[in-house]
Design a protein around this motif. Structure first.
Motif, PDB file in Angstrom:
ATOM      1  N   LEU A 186      -6.712 -24.794 147.112  1.00 21.93           N
ATOM      2  CA  LEU A 186      -5.577 -23.949 148.233  1.00 21.93           C
ATOM      3  C   LEU A 186      -4.416 -23.226 147.632  1.00 21.93           C
ATOM      4  N   ASP A 187      -3.492 -22.352 148.333  1.00 22.15           N
ATOM      5  CA  ASP A 187      -2.639 -21.589 147.424  1.00 22.15           C
ATOM      6  C   ASP A 187      -2.105 -21.547 147.155  1.00 22.15           C
ATOM      7  N   ASN A 188      -1.223 -23.102 146.647  1.00 23.80           N
ATOM      8  CA  ASN A 188      -0.274 -23.572 145.410  1.00 23.80           C
ATOM      9  C   ASN A 188      -1.434 -24.206 144.638  1.00 23.80           C
ATOM     10  N   ASP A 189      -2.292 -23.027 144.487  1.00 23.92           N
ATOM     11  CA  ASP A 189      -3.347 -23.594 143.260  1.00 23.92           C
ATOM     12  C   ASP A 189      -3.811 -25.127 142.818  1.00 23.92           C
ATOM     13  N   THR A 190      -3.320 -25.955 143.656  1.00 21.09           N
ATOM     14  CA  THR A 190      -4.269 -27.274 143.775  1.00 21.09           C
ATOM     15  C   THR A 190      -5.946 -26.956 144.435  1.00 21.09           C
ATOM     16  N   LYS A 191      -6.130 -27.839 143.781  1.00 21.72           N
ATOM     17  CA  LYS A 191      -7.823 -27.914 144.231  1.00 21.72           C
ATOM     18  C   LYS A 191      -7.676 -30.065 144.548  1.00 21.72           C
ATOM     19  N   ILE A 192      -8.276 -30.148 146.172  1.00 14.93           N
ATOM     20  CA  ILE A 192      -8.418 -31.962 146.464  1.00 14.93           C
ATOM     21  C   ILE A 192     -10.011 -31.616 147.411  1.00 14.93           C
ATOM     22  N   TYR A 193     -10.315 -32.776 147.467  1.00 10.90           N
ATOM     23  CA  TYR A 193     -11.823 -32.840 148.203  1.00 10.90           C
ATOM     24  C   TYR A 193     -11.269 -33.390 149.523  1.00 10.90           C
ATOM     25  N   THR A 194     -12.139 -32.954 150.588  1.00 10.47           N
ATOM     26  CA  THR A 194     -11.984 -33.432 151.357  1.00 10.47           C
ATOM     27  C   THR A 194     -11.363 -34.442 152.619  1.00 10.47           C
ATOM     28  N   ASP A 195     -12.137 -35.458 152.002  1.00  6.31           N
ATOM     29  CA  ASP A 195     -12.007 -37.124 152.240  1.00  6.31           C
ATOM     30  C   ASP A 195      -9.944 -36.848 151.836  1.00  6.31           C
ATOM     31  N   GLU A 196      -9.056 -36.235 151.288  1.00  6.61           N
ATOM     32  CA  GLU A 196      -8.087 -36.565 151.064  1.00  6.61           C
ATOM     33  C   GLU A 196      -6.792 -35.589 151.686  1.00  6.61           C
ATOM     34  N   VAL A 197      -7.929 -34.756 153.149  1.00 10.71           N
ATOM     35  CA  VAL A 197      -6.576 -34.147 154.288  1.00 10.71           C
ATOM     36  C   VAL A 197      -6.601 -35.027 155.153  1.00 10.71           C
ATOM     37  N   LEU A 198      -5.636 -34.902 155.203  1.00 12.25           N
ATOM     38  CA  LEU A 198      -4.704 -35.526 156.635  1.00 12.25           C
ATOM     39  C   LEU A 198      -4.800 -35.506 157.791  1.00 12.25           C
ATOM     40  N   ARG A 199      -4.539 -33.747 157.623  1.00 17.43           N
ATOM     41  CA  ARG A 199      -4.255 -33.093 159.233  1.00 17.43           C
ATOM     42  C   ARG A 199      -4.127 -31.448 158.561  1.00 17.43           C
ATOM     43  N   ILE A 200      -5.440 -31.266 159.934  1.00 19.76           N
ATOM     44  CA  ILE A 200      -5.245 -29.445 159.675  1.00 19.76           C
ATOM     45  C   ILE A 200      -4.781 -29.183 160.631  1.00 19.76           C
ATOM     46  N   ASN A 201      -4.463 -27.928 159.875  1.00 19.56           N
ATOM     47  CA  ASN A 201      -3.431 -27.157 161.007  1.00 19.56           C
ATOM     48  C   ASN A 201      -4.135 -25.251 161.594  1.00 19.56           C
ATOM     49  N   ASP A 202      -3.774 -25.053 162.072  1.00 20.64           N
ATOM     50  CA  ASP A 202      -3.810 -23.452 162.296  1.00 20.64           C
ATOM     51  C   ASP A 202      -2.823 -22.508 162.474  1.00 20.64           C
ATOM     52  N   PRO A 203      -2.726 -21.883 161.612  1.00 25.40           N
ATOM     53  CA  PRO A 203      -1.116 -21.338 161.385  1.00 25.40           C
ATOM     54  C   PRO A 203      -1.141 -20.175 162.749  1.00 25.40           C
ATOM     55  N   SER A 204      -2.396 -19.832 163.077  1.00 29.75           N
ATOM     56  CA  SER A 204      -2.750 -18.492 163.817  1.00 29.75           C
ATOM     57  C   SER A 204      -2.219 -18.860 164.559  1.00 29.75           C
ATOM     58  N   ALA A 205      -2.623 -20.152 165.472  1.00 31.19           N
ATOM     59  CA  ALA A 205      -2.404 -20.880 166.887  1.00 31.19           C
ATOM     60  C   ALA A 205      -0.357 -21.117 167.449  1.00 31.19           C
ATOM     61  N   GLU A 206      -0.274 -20.905 166.098  1.00 33.05           N
ATOM     62  CA  GLU A 206       1.442 -21.369 166.719  1.00 33.05           C
ATOM     63  C   GLU A 206       1.901 -19.966 166.704  1.00 33.05           C
TER      64      GLU A 206
END
Length: 150
Positions: free
Chosen positions: A130-150
């Protein structure tokens, strides 16, 4: 003693022949049709026997189709996790913030959001960087959002 030139008897040595030990539905149909054509007209194959062979053929065809489907499924499962999750790059993901000391979800649960900048792989699992230098596994994702669609 006279020697014989090996090129005379080894000329066909390099040619190999592949043997196919499996019978497919085409071979099964050929055998069945040959059997029907060469049966004794005075003592033809009984209906029950013919139906039994057709049922066997139908089962064979279904098993072959199922085998193809399983092969396709296995092939799809072997796609690299990096490629499988590459569509997340540039998307914004929400996840529970992890306590850096314990490696567990921080208490009280706090949802963090950051943009995905890269996907990597660790131990066969996809890791979202991630941009905030955090690394997470895919099963930790709660929500996916497309900022370009807003």
């Amino acid at each position: 003693m006279t020697s014989i030139d090996p090129s005379y008897y080894l000329s066909n040595q390099n040619q190999s022949r592949e043997v196919n030990n499996s019978l497919g539905k085409d071979e099964f149909l050929k055998i069945l049709m040959t059997q029907l054509q060469n049966q004794d007209p005075l003592n033809p194959m009984e209906d029950k026997e013919f139906i039994s062979q057709m049922t066997t053929f139908s089962s064979l065809e279904q098993m072959m189709n199922m085998s193809k489907s399983i092969d396709t499924l296995v092939q799809n499962q072997t796609v690299s996790p990096v490629i499988q999750y590459s569509h997340l790059i540039g998307k914004e993901v929400s996840y529970y913030r992890i306590d850096e000391e314990t490696g567990e979800v921080a208490e009280p649960k706090e949802i963090a959001t950051s943009e995905v900048k890269a996907i990597s792989q660790n131990g066969g699992y996809a890791v979202i960087e991630l941009d905030n230098d955090t690394k997470i596994y895919t099963d930790e994702v709660l929500r996916i959002n497309d900022p370009s669609a807003e």
